[in-house]
Design a protein around this motif. Sequence first.
Motif, mmCIF file in Angstrom:
data_model
loop_
_atom_site.group_PDB
_atom_site.id
_atom_site.type_symbol
_atom_site.label_atom_id
_atom_site.label_comp_id
_atom_site.label_asym_id
_atom_site.label_seq_id
_atom_site.Cartn_x
_atom_site.Cartn_y
_atom_site.Cartn_z
ATOM 1 N N MET A 146 -2.757 28.106 -37.237
ATOM 2 C CA MET A 146 -3.331 28.595 -35.984
ATOM 3 C C MET A 146 -3.899 27.435 -35.162
ATOM 4 N N LEU A 147 -4.594 26.524 -35.840
ATOM 5 C CA LEU A 147 -5.173 25.374 -35.141
ATOM 6 C C LEU A 147 -4.092 24.454 -34.587
ATOM 7 N N LEU A 148 -3.081 24.169 -35.401
ATOM 8 C CA LEU A 148 -1.998 23.302 -34.941
ATOM 9 C C LEU A 148 -1.303 23.902 -33.720
ATOM 10 N N ASN A 149 -1.016 25.201 -33.774
ATOM 11 C CA ASN A 149 -0.368 25.868 -32.641
ATOM 12 C C ASN A 149 -1.226 25.786 -31.383
ATOM 13 N N ALA A 150 -2.533 25.939 -31.561
ATOM 14 C CA ALA A 150 -3.446 25.873 -30.411
ATOM 15 C C ALA A 150 -3.417 24.486 -29.774
ATOM 16 N N PHE A 151 -3.463 23.428 -30.590
ATOM 17 C CA PHE A 151 -3.443 22.064 -30.061
ATOM 18 C C PHE A 151 -2.132 21.773 -29.329
ATOM 19 N N LEU A 152 -1.021 22.147 -29.948
ATOM 20 C CA LEU A 152 0.284 21.863 -29.363
ATOM 21 C C LEU A 152 0.507 22.665 -28.086
ATOM 22 N N SER A 153 0.107 23.940 -28.085
ATOM 23 C CA SER A 153 0.267 24.782 -26.891
ATOM 24 C C SER A 153 -0.558 24.251 -25.729
ATOM 25 N N LYS A 154 -1.795 23.864 -26.042
ATOM 26 C CA LYS A 154 -2.663 23.333 -24.988
ATOM 27 C C LYS A 154 -2.096 22.027 -24.442
ATOM 28 N N GLY A 155 -1.512 21.224 -25.339
ATOM 29 C CA GLY A 155 -0.904 19.967 -24.905
ATOM 30 C C GLY A 155 0.231 20.197 -23.939
ATOM 31 N N GLN B 223 -21.009 18.363 -36.183
ATOM 32 C CA GLN B 223 -20.821 19.718 -36.696
ATOM 33 C C GLN B 223 -20.722 20.698 -35.523
ATOM 34 N N GLY B 224 -19.905 21.731 -35.712
ATOM 35 C CA GLY B 224 -19.764 22.734 -34.677
ATOM 36 C C GLY B 224 -18.680 23.726 -35.041
ATOM 37 N N HIS B 225 -18.010 24.269 -34.025
ATOM 38 C CA HIS B 225 -16.912 25.192 -34.308
ATOM 39 C C HIS B 225 -15.830 25.048 -33.243
ATOM 40 N N LEU B 226 -14.614 25.390 -33.627
ATOM 41 C CA LEU B 226 -13.483 25.405 -32.712
ATOM 42 C C LEU B 226 -13.241 26.854 -32.280
ATOM 43 N N TYR B 227 -13.198 27.068 -30.980
ATOM 44 C CA TYR B 227 -12.970 28.413 -30.449
ATOM 45 C C TYR B 227 -11.504 28.533 -30.026
ATOM 46 N N ILE B 228 -10.802 29.485 -30.619
ATOM 47 C CA ILE B 228 -9.407 29.744 -30.276
ATOM 48 C C ILE B 228 -9.374 30.976 -29.377
ATOM 49 N N PRO B 229 -9.215 30.812 -28.059
ATOM 50 C CA PRO B 229 -9.330 31.961 -27.144
ATOM 51 C C PRO B 229 -8.279 33.037 -27.380
ATOM 52 N N GLU B 230 -7.057 32.627 -27.788
ATOM 53 C CA GLU B 230 -6.006 33.619 -28.005
ATOM 54 C C GLU B 230 -6.342 34.559 -29.148
ATOM 55 N N GLU B 231 -7.091 34.063 -30.115
ATOM 56 C CA GLU B 231 -7.426 34.854 -31.304
ATOM 57 C C GLU B 231 -8.859 35.377 -31.269
ATOM 58 N N TYR B 232 -9.643 34.911 -30.304
ATOM 59 C CA TYR B 232 -11.054 35.325 -30.182
ATOM 60 C C TYR B 232 -11.852 35.041 -31.462
ATOM 61 N N ILE B 233 -11.642 33.868 -32.036
ATOM 62 C CA ILE B 233 -12.378 33.532 -33.263
ATOM 63 C C ILE B 233 -12.988 32.139 -33.141
#
Length: 468
Positions: A101-110, A57-67
């Motif tokens: 948003m999550l998919l975009n974050a994974f693909l961009s980071k990749g 359990q935890g959370h995913l931090y998306i830096p571009e969105e600050y969430i």
Amino acid sequence: MCPEIQDTIVAVSTPSGRSLHAIIKISGQEAIHCIKDFFVSASHLDLETAPSYSSVQGHLYIPEEYINIPVVLYIMKKPYSYTKEDVVEIHTIGSPPLLDMLLNAFLSKGIQTKRGIRLSQPGEFTKRAFLHGRIDLAQAEATMRIIRAQTDLELKAAIAHLTGDVSQEIRRIQDDSISLCSHIEASIDFSDQDIDLISATEIMKRLEAIKTTISHFLNQPETSRVPPEGIDTVLYGKPNVGKSSLINALLGKRRAIVSEIPGTTRDVVTDILEIDGIRFKLTDTAGADDTKGAVISRAMEKTQSMLTRAQVLLLVFDGSANLGEQFLEINLDDLTNNVIVIMNKCDLLQEIPHYELPEKLKEYPIILTSTLTGVGLERLREMLAETVLEGRINTSIAPPLLNMRQREALQRSLQSIQQAIESARNNESYEFIALDLHTAIDTLGEIMGKVTTEDILDHIFSEFCIGK
């Protein structure tokens, strides 16, 4: 193996639209590294050292969105996952914008880190399961049938495919063909030494047997209302109500273990009961029990699986005991339409306590039995036959056992076997018979994917939705 199999793939694997719960699935060698870039564990667990089948359990931090997005991760490490690769499932809120948003974050980071991460193609998770040997091609197609199933019959047929029923039958036919072919080729090798390892008569006999098996398999859905393996008939009830004694009495032999100790049956016990030419596949299951324990839990999982596939359910109660307590462990909402309620041990019972029966059970036929005196057993056999003869078991509209691709391959294998029979009948050289047998064996291999082409795979898996 396809070059793109080296990529790490990601996709939303739950249906599109808003929901309380959604799953994003990542599979491949970069799966864990990909998620580590964003994940903050509530327990500070290192994902790379976490054992397989861990939930974190935890959370995913998306830096571009600050969430921060609350998630639960399920980690399945190779080779113990569906794809036999490292797999991470992200369980989170089913909001389409959030998932995008999550998919975009994974693909961009990749892209930034030069990792081979991309969106999955339709059916690519299941395709990888096939390419890595987790399932065969018939089971992969069964996955699609499960996804598309709209009726209970379609679902049961698909589950039978997925559990390997079709594959096992095809494999038996193929093994018989390979065995025969090996004897023929050995005879060819020793032909100059006048050693007859297998006679022409024996070859013809075995070829005819293979032909009959394939023909029966092809024609089964059209020619038989009752499946040859028998009507799935499951005995179910709490431990020590007499299920094992009842199945032994119906079969007329000692098939299941009988004991006064509750819960003796910890696995399914199956045998065939034939009544008026109708075969019933009787299954004595582990009793409904809320006792804890790993062995008991596995037994109950098998029992639940059998209940979902049952065509006839024999719901067994101890008529001499408190019925109210026995009803507590039975989920009456999950009962099949073809239920026979059995009040067993009626030799200890003065009269049937109808007033104690739930209203739901009063809708079904009720019979008193005693394995000690034999009371009610003959009537029970009659009632079983009536479920079929009166059309209460609908097998005539069951979905076809084989899909079009599998049926076409089986028909081609049958043609090759027929050609081998003609060669044997005309006393032609063993080489011609072996050549036809090889063709039949390879064609059977197409059904399970042992012999296939990239075009066939692309066609099959393109019919899947993305994320499966």
